[in-house]
Design a protein around this motif. Structure first.
Motif, mmCIF file in Angstrom:
data_model
loop_
_atom_site.group_PDB
_atom_site.id
_atom_site.type_symbol
_atom_site.label_atom_id
_atom_site.label_comp_id
_atom_site.label_asym_id
_atom_site.label_seq_id
_atom_site.Cartn_x
_atom_site.Cartn_y
_atom_site.Cartn_z
ATOM 1 N N ARG A 159 0.739 -1.190 -0.054
ATOM 2 C CA ARG A 159 -0.146 -0.143 0.061
ATOM 3 C C ARG A 159 0.823 1.347 0.043
ATOM 4 N NH1 ARG A 159 -2.403 -3.175 4.164
ATOM 5 N NH2 ARG A 159 -4.135 -4.225 3.332
ATOM 6 N N GLY A 179 1.725 2.211 -3.455
ATOM 7 C CA GLY A 179 0.574 2.777 -4.204
ATOM 8 C C GLY A 179 -0.307 1.606 -4.803
ATOM 9 N N PHE A 180 -0.086 0.435 -4.386
ATOM 10 C CA PHE A 180 -0.795 -0.697 -4.919
ATOM 11 C C PHE A 180 -2.308 -0.565 -3.841
ATOM 12 C CE2 PHE A 180 3.181 -2.225 -6.015
ATOM 13 C CZ PHE A 180 2.909 -2.213 -7.388
ATOM 14 N N THR A 181 -3.320 -0.869 -4.535
ATOM 15 C CA THR A 181 -4.656 -0.967 -3.754
ATOM 16 C C THR A 181 -4.944 -2.294 -3.149
ATOM 17 O OG1 THR A 181 -5.911 -1.612 -5.735
ATOM 18 C CG2 THR A 181 -5.324 0.865 -5.600
ATOM 19 N N ASP A 182 -6.080 -2.190 -2.131
ATOM 20 C CA ASP A 182 -6.513 -3.157 -1.874
ATOM 21 C C ASP A 182 -6.810 -4.323 -2.772
ATOM 22 O OD1 ASP A 182 -5.707 -2.438 0.923
ATOM 23 O OD2 ASP A 182 -7.629 -1.707 1.381
ATOM 24 N N ASP A 183 -7.547 -3.882 -3.829
ATOM 25 C CA ASP A 183 -8.216 -4.707 -4.679
ATOM 26 C C ASP A 183 -6.804 -5.293 -5.764
ATOM 27 O OD1 ASP A 183 -10.637 -4.033 -4.360
ATOM 28 O OD2 ASP A 183 -10.814 -2.542 -5.767
ATOM 29 N N ASP A 184 -5.904 -4.477 -5.875
ATOM 30 C CA ASP A 184 -4.632 -5.112 -6.369
ATOM 31 C C ASP A 184 -4.111 -6.330 -5.679
ATOM 32 O OD1 ASP A 184 -4.357 -3.368 -8.770
ATOM 33 O OD2 ASP A 184 -3.092 -1.962 -7.416
#
Length: 276
Positions: A206, A209-214
């Protein structure tokens, strides 16, 4: 403390029940890799570290990592004492696995025990698995440097700023020498999916920059951000981005698209491209 000289290109080695990894270790040394690293998940005992050192001539061998919640400090002290007697300077004690409550306090106490041992495991002979800023600072202050996995080149630049110029940074990078996007991504998707739920990895993903969906879906975007895949030239370019961002060594975790196969051809091609 003198900066740990890691050399630019390391490689991971899978331990095999039939002992074939010892021949593979000798091959990797001849190909010119700077270090061989053995993943902590394969360290049911610490014997593979001893065995790989004995099967090679001079290449450094690192643990990635010895989990502190599995092996007490006394085991690391005994391992280093034994190896220093026969092969001085060849063991890189990669330490980590302090997930859960108070990981910094746990690691500090572990390092205290290594310092107090007779003989000690000195700061210059150990690196710490580090992702968050405080563990990176601890790697700078109480070890020779940091070992990071599942990170982007941008993270590498961030880690270098925290570590400063004297601490070493080894970045472990999954590698798939395969130009077909679907096959390349599917080769590592299961491993990435598992690791992205462990310990501090989700939080660091996170931060990058990665999302929870990623993370939940192990998205193509996540894999593309964390894995060097494509032809040899594309993989080499990604490795150089880490080096340019401040990594002392990029550790190639080469994954074959053929499950269970030993990536001999990939090791040779990458050595030609990155070592010469």
């Amino acid at each position: 403390m003198t900066r740990l000289d890691l050399g630019p290109i390391g490689v991971t080695l899978d331990v095999r029940a039939d002992g074939g990894h010892l021949d593979h270790a000798a091959t990797l040394e001849k190909l010119g890799y700077s270090a061989i690293w053995i993943a902590g998940g394969q360290l049911a005992t610490l014997d593979p570290l001893r065995e790989v050192i004995r099967a090679t001539e001079s290449i450094p061998v690192g643990s990635a990592i010895i989990p502190a919640r599995v092996y007490p400090p006394e085991d690391v002290v005994a391992l280093r004492r034994e190896i220093e007697a026969s092969d001085p300077g060849r063991l890189i004690a990669g330490l980590g696995g302090t997930h859960g409550e108070r990981p910094l306090r746990t690691m500090n106490a572990y390092l205290d025990s290594l310092d107090a041992a007779d003989p000690p495991v000195p700061a210059g002979a150990r690196v710490l698995s580090a992702l968050g800023p405080r563990m990176l600072e601890l790697s700078r202050d109480r070890a020779a440097g940091a070992l990071s996995l599942l990170v982007t080149p941008e993270f590498t630049a961030h880690a270098r700023r925290i570590l400063g110029e004297r601490a070493a940074l080894a970045v472990m990078e999954y590698v798939v020498v395969e130009s077909d996007p679907r096959l390349a991504r599917d080769t590592v998707r299961e491993s990435i999916a598992f690791l992205s739920t462990v310990g501090g990895y989700p939080q660091n993903l996170r931060r990058m920059g990665f999302t929870d969906d990623d993370i939940a879906a192990t998205s193509d975007r996540l894999i593309d951000g964390l894995v060097a895949w494509g032809g040899v030239d594309a993989v080499a370019a990604r490795v150089r981005r880490h080096l340019d961002a401040g990594a002392d060594q990029v550790v190639l975790g080469v994954q074959s698209t053929d499950p269970g196969a030993v990536p001999h051809a990939e090791w040779r091609a990458l050595a030609d491209a990155l070592i010469g």
